[in-house]
Design a protein around this motif. Structure first.
Motif, PDB file in Angstrom:
ATOM      1  N   VAL A  73       0.746  -1.401   0.055  1.00  0.00           N
ATOM      2  CA  VAL A  73      -0.071   0.036  -0.157  1.00  0.00           C
ATOM      3  C   VAL A  73       0.946   1.385  -0.022  1.00  0.00           C
ATOM      4  CG1 VAL A  73      -1.601   1.209   1.207  1.00  0.00           C
ATOM      5  CG2 VAL A  73      -1.780  -1.329   1.246  1.00  0.00           C
ATOM      6  N   ILE A  74       0.858   2.145  -0.869  1.00  0.00           N
ATOM      7  CA  ILE A  74       1.474   3.455  -1.152  1.00  0.00           C
ATOM      8  C   ILE A  74       0.422   4.483  -0.892  1.00  0.00           C
ATOM      9  CG2 ILE A  74       2.641   4.725  -2.680  1.00  0.00           C
ATOM     10  CD1 ILE A  74       2.630   1.745  -4.368  1.00  0.00           C
ATOM     11  N   TYR A  75       1.008   5.302   0.225  1.00  0.00           N
ATOM     12  CA  TYR A  75       0.005   6.584   0.632  1.00  0.00           C
ATOM     13  C   TYR A  75       0.722   7.870   0.252  1.00  0.00           C
ATOM     14  CZ  TYR A  75      -1.738   2.981   4.157  1.00  0.00           C
ATOM     15  OH  TYR A  75      -1.998   1.945   4.793  1.00  0.00           O
ATOM     16  N   ALA A  76      -0.076   8.756  -0.319  1.00  0.00           N
ATOM     17  CA  ALA A  76       0.442   9.896  -0.576  1.00  0.00           C
ATOM     18  C   ALA A  76      -0.710  10.943  -0.325  1.00  0.00           C
ATOM     19  CB  ALA A  76       0.740  10.164  -2.136  1.00  0.00           C
ATOM     20  N   ALA A  77       0.029  12.300   0.082  1.00  0.00           N
ATOM     21  CA  ALA A  77      -0.991  13.328   0.706  1.00  0.00           C
ATOM     22  C   ALA A  77      -0.361  14.937   0.287  1.00  0.00           C
ATOM     23  CB  ALA A  77      -1.443  13.242   2.021  1.00  0.00           C
ATOM     24  N   ALA A  85      -2.618   3.488  -3.140  1.00  0.00           N
ATOM     25  CA  ALA A  85      -2.502   2.375  -4.198  1.00  0.00           C
ATOM     26  C   ALA A  85      -2.430   1.219  -3.329  1.00  0.00           C
ATOM     27  CB  ALA A  85      -1.284   2.816  -5.182  1.00  0.00           C
ATOM     28  N   VAL A  86      -2.895   0.200  -3.873  1.00  0.00           N
ATOM     29  CA  VAL A  86      -2.848  -1.214  -3.463  1.00  0.00           C
ATOM     30  C   VAL A  86      -2.185  -1.924  -4.687  1.00  0.00           C
ATOM     31  CG1 VAL A  86      -3.776  -3.481  -2.636  1.00  0.00           C
ATOM     32  CG2 VAL A  86      -4.726  -1.134  -1.796  1.00  0.00           C
ATOM     33  N   HIS A  87      -0.944  -2.335  -4.500  1.00  0.00           N
ATOM     34  CA  HIS A  87      -0.287  -3.246  -5.464  1.00  0.00           C
ATOM     35  C   HIS A  87      -0.009  -4.585  -5.266  1.00  0.00           C
ATOM     36  CE1 HIS A  87       3.577  -4.466  -7.372  1.00  0.00           C
ATOM     37  NE2 HIS A  87       3.248  -3.812  -8.328  1.00  0.00           N
ATOM     38  N   ASP A  88      -0.101  -5.664  -6.352  1.00  0.00           N
ATOM     39  CA  ASP A  88       0.102  -6.828  -6.039  1.00  0.00           C
ATOM     40  C   ASP A  88       0.870  -7.096  -7.555  1.00  0.00           C
ATOM     41  OD1 ASP A  88      -1.897  -7.720  -8.045  1.00  0.00           O
ATOM     42  OD2 ASP A  88      -3.187  -7.207  -6.579  1.00  0.00           O
ATOM     43  N   ARG A  89       1.386  -8.389  -7.499  1.00  0.00           N
ATOM     44  CA  ARG A  89       2.092  -8.767  -8.600  1.00  0.00           C
ATOM     45  C   ARG A  89       1.293  -9.905  -9.449  1.00  0.00           C
ATOM     46  NH1 ARG A  89       5.924  -6.744 -11.533  1.00  0.00           N
ATOM     47  NH2 ARG A  89       6.834  -8.652 -11.832  1.00  0.00           N
ATOM     48  N   HIS A  90      -0.028  -9.614  -9.353  1.00  0.00           N
ATOM     49  CA  HIS A  90      -0.865 -10.551 -10.253  1.00  0.00           C
ATOM     50  C   HIS A  90      -1.309  -9.676 -11.572  1.00  0.00           C
ATOM     51  CE1 HIS A  90      -4.246 -12.832 -11.740  1.00  0.00           C
ATOM     52  NE2 HIS A  90      -4.070 -13.768 -10.911  1.00  0.00           N
ATOM     53  N   ILE A 136      -3.915  -0.301  -8.290  1.00  0.00           N
ATOM     54  CA  ILE A 136      -5.141   0.557  -8.351  1.00  0.00           C
ATOM     55  C   ILE A 136      -4.871   1.803  -7.355  1.00  0.00           C
ATOM     56  CG2 ILE A 136      -7.575   0.630  -7.831  1.00  0.00           C
ATOM     57  CD1 ILE A 136      -7.588  -2.586  -8.454  1.00  0.00           C
ATOM     58  N   TRP A 137      -5.139   2.822  -7.974  1.00  0.00           N
ATOM     59  CA  TRP A 137      -4.740   4.332  -7.279  1.00  0.00           C
ATOM     60  C   TRP A 137      -5.997   4.771  -7.074  1.00  0.00           C
ATOM     61  CZ3 TRP A 137      -0.742   6.733  -5.191  1.00  0.00           C
ATOM     62  CH2 TRP A 137       0.471   6.209  -5.347  1.00  0.00           C
ATOM     63  N   ILE A 138      -6.349   5.336  -5.945  1.00  0.00           N
ATOM     64  CA  ILE A 138      -7.278   6.064  -5.662  1.00  0.00           C
ATOM     65  C   ILE A 138      -6.913   7.309  -5.214  1.00  0.00           C
ATOM     66  CG2 ILE A 138      -9.446   6.268  -4.213  1.00  0.00           C
ATOM     67  CD1 ILE A 138      -9.581   3.756  -6.114  1.00  0.00           C
ATOM     68  N   THR A 139      -7.652   8.424  -5.801  1.00  0.00           N
ATOM     69  CA  THR A 139      -7.215   9.743  -5.257  1.00  0.00           C
ATOM     70  C   THR A 139      -8.594  10.451  -4.885  1.00  0.00           C
ATOM     71  OG1 THR A 139      -5.502   9.886  -7.082  1.00  0.00           O
ATOM     72  CG2 THR A 139      -6.174  11.966  -6.031  1.00  0.00           C
TER      73      THR A 139
END
Length: 142
Positions: A73-77, A85-90, A136-139
């Motif tokens: 999970v990557i957070y930015a603000a 974002a939630v990242h996986d290798r599928h 999958i990035w959510i803003t």
């Protein structure tokens, strides 16, 4: 990341094994990160963001763990934006917007999209350069 996301000064990254406990840890970490960034747990964005993250991490654990032993999970603000974002290798990239129109397999993504769009946010899937994963990035506006 897009230029808009690149301009967000606050960052945090969390990588966990793709197992059920990841959902709880992500929720707890999100609350802690937001508090550290001065975003109150009572802010109207927090509960929907936690639900969105829970759904995305649950999907990664359920559907991607066979090919992706970890979920990140990557957070930015910034002053007016919270992105994650939630990242996986599928390699599978679900059709986010078909979940809103009812033409796709929802698996929690319908809820994600309904909440995201209802908050005036955006959602996008970005594939890894090697084609073997995605984020999958959510803003969301603050």
């Amino acid at each position: 990341m897009s230029a808009q996301l690149d301009s967000l000064p606050l960052r945090h990254v969390l990588t966990l094994p793709a197992m059920g406990s990841a959902v709880r840890i992500v929720r707890e970490t999100t609350e802690q990160v937001l508090a550290e960034w001065g975003i109150s747990g009572r802010h109207p964005l927090v509960d929907p963001a936690l639900l969105i993250l829970s759904e995305l991490v649950t999907n990664s654990v359920r559907h991607a763990a066979g090919l992706s032993p970890n979920v990140t999970v990557i957070y930015a603000a910034g002053s007016d934006t919270f992105a994650f974002a939630v990242h996986d290798r599928h390699p599978h990239k679900p059709a986010l917007f078909s979940t809103v129109t009812g033409t796709g397999d929802s698996s929690g993504l319908g809820t994600v999209m309904e909440l995201t769009l209802g908050l005036g946010g955006t959602a996008v899937i970005r594939g890894d350069a090697d084609g073997k994963g995605k984020s999958i990035w959510i803003t969301l506006p603050l």
